[in-house]
Scaffold this active site. Sequence first.
Site, PDB file in Angstrom:
ATOM      1  N   HIS A 110      41.475  33.117 -17.542  1.00  0.00           N
ATOM      2  CA  HIS A 110      41.312  31.962 -18.442  1.00  0.00           C
ATOM      3  C   HIS A 110      41.987  30.724 -17.856  1.00  0.00           C
ATOM      4  CE1 HIS A 110      39.372  34.350 -21.405  1.00  0.00           C
ATOM      5  NE2 HIS A 110      40.417  35.090 -21.677  1.00  0.00           N
ATOM      6  N   LEU A 120      33.511   9.033 -22.180  1.00  0.00           N
ATOM      7  CA  LEU A 120      33.011  10.415 -22.277  1.00  0.00           C
ATOM      8  C   LEU A 120      33.683  11.098 -23.468  1.00  0.00           C
ATOM      9  CD1 LEU A 120      31.661  13.051 -21.050  1.00  0.00           C
ATOM     10  CD2 LEU A 120      33.785  13.360 -19.764  1.00  0.00           C
ATOM     11  N   ASP A 163      31.751  31.413 -19.949  1.00  0.00           N
ATOM     12  CA  ASP A 163      31.899  32.863 -19.998  1.00  0.00           C
ATOM     13  C   ASP A 163      32.226  33.452 -18.617  1.00  0.00           C
ATOM     14  OD1 ASP A 163      31.945  34.838 -21.804  1.00  0.00           O
ATOM     15  OD2 ASP A 163      29.788  35.108 -21.992  1.00  0.00           O
TER      16      ASP A 163
HETATM   17  C1  FPP Z   1      34.904  33.525 -22.343  1.00  0.00           C
HETATM   18  O1  FPP Z   1      35.103  34.333 -21.206  1.00  0.00           O
HETATM   19  C2  FPP Z   1      35.868  32.451 -22.338  1.00  0.00           C
HETATM   20  C3  FPP Z   1      36.789  32.242 -23.307  1.00  0.00           C
HETATM   21  C4  FPP Z   1      36.918  33.077 -24.503  1.00  0.00           C
HETATM   22  C5  FPP Z   1      37.771  31.158 -23.167  1.00  0.00           C
HETATM   23  C6  FPP Z   1      37.332  29.949 -22.411  1.00  0.00           C
HETATM   24  C7  FPP Z   1      38.455  29.041 -22.246  1.00  0.00           C
HETATM   25  C8  FPP Z   1      38.685  28.251 -21.163  1.00  0.00           C
HETATM   26  C9  FPP Z   1      37.783  28.175 -20.002  1.00  0.00           C
HETATM   27  C10 FPP Z   1      39.872  27.363 -21.115  1.00  0.00           C
HETATM   28  C11 FPP Z   1      40.095  26.641 -22.395  1.00  0.00           C
HETATM   29  C12 FPP Z   1      41.086  25.641 -22.243  1.00  0.00           C
HETATM   30  C13 FPP Z   1      41.291  24.618 -23.107  1.00  0.00           C
HETATM   31  C14 FPP Z   1      42.291  23.637 -22.770  1.00  0.00           C
HETATM   32  C15 FPP Z   1      40.532  24.418 -24.346  1.00  0.00           C
HETATM   33  P1  FPP Z   1      35.438  35.849 -21.428  1.00  0.00           P
HETATM   34  O2  FPP Z   1      36.870  35.995 -21.693  1.00  0.00           O
HETATM   35  O3  FPP Z   1      34.554  36.363 -22.522  1.00  0.00           O
HETATM   36  O4  FPP Z   1      35.133  36.499 -20.080  1.00  0.00           O
HETATM   37  P2  FPP Z   1      34.371  37.879 -19.896  1.00  0.00           P
HETATM   38  O5  FPP Z   1      32.975  37.642 -20.361  1.00  0.00           O
HETATM   39  O6  FPP Z   1      34.464  38.123 -18.457  1.00  0.00           O
HETATM   40  O7  FPP Z   1      35.086  38.905 -20.725  1.00  0.00           O
END
Ligand code: FPP
Length: 235
Positions: free
Chosen positions: A32, A126, A15
């Site tokens: 992201h 893994l 997050d």
């Molecule tokens: C939440 O942060 C995160 C996500 C919804 C996406 C997480 C994805 C990645 C780290 C990369 C994924 C990559 C692959 C290859 C699967 P948020 O957007 O809710 O952030 P915020 O809390 O600041 O709004």
Amino acid sequence: METLIAPKHIAIMMDGNGRWGEQRGLTRSQGHYAGSVAMENIIKDSLDLGIEALTLYAFSSENWSRPKEEVNYLMDLPTIFLKEKLPEFMKNNIKVCISGDIQGLPQHTRKAVEEAVQKTKDNNKLIVNFALNYGGRKELLFAVKSLIKDVKNTSVEMEEISNELIENYLYTTGLPDPEIIIRTGGEKRISNFLLWQSSKSHLWFTDTYFPDFNKQLLIQAITEVNEREQTITSH
Ligand code: FPP
């Protein structure tokens, strides 16, 4: 320094990507992308630390309500990431698994994840389990429906239904329950993540946004959980 007891399975709620981007005058999608770089490093660190399974919450079934542009990017990321990293996953003996409703993914994302799962299926150092289009209640609903279907078609007897049997109907079948669930980005709640599997998990929270999450914090989480476990067993 005390020796680190590596857990078999760690799950991470990644997050804070969006806020990380906004804080830097970037887009949420750029946040992201930065999260995907941190994620790649954490996969390598998990290999180094001898962790056997890592579940990464990459897209929740609630995330569809985000702006279209952001959703599109979050669906492109697995396609780009997996295509690019597959050779390295093969070299490092990493097996890719998916937990979630893959039927609901766009065709290109589904194709990329299915290909990664297929190509890495015999790897065994893994397990990297991406929770994609995942929701804990949706998972349980799906499990209940499939189980009822099997009771009706008599392949399962009512008396046979046990915790172990229910686990066979979950997306995570075959994986041990996570000993630790880490959530970055400051929120301290479970948000529909691994509702069945988290029954005994230690929860570990940090205010750090996921793109800044690193090996040092991962080790800190494991060390603190090791200490909690020692307190429990010494009682
Ligand atoms: C939440 O942060 C995160 C996500 C919804 C996406 C997480 C994805 C990645 C780290 C990369 C994924 C990559 C692959 C290859 C699967 P948020 O957007 O809710 O952030 P915020 O809390 O600041 O709004």
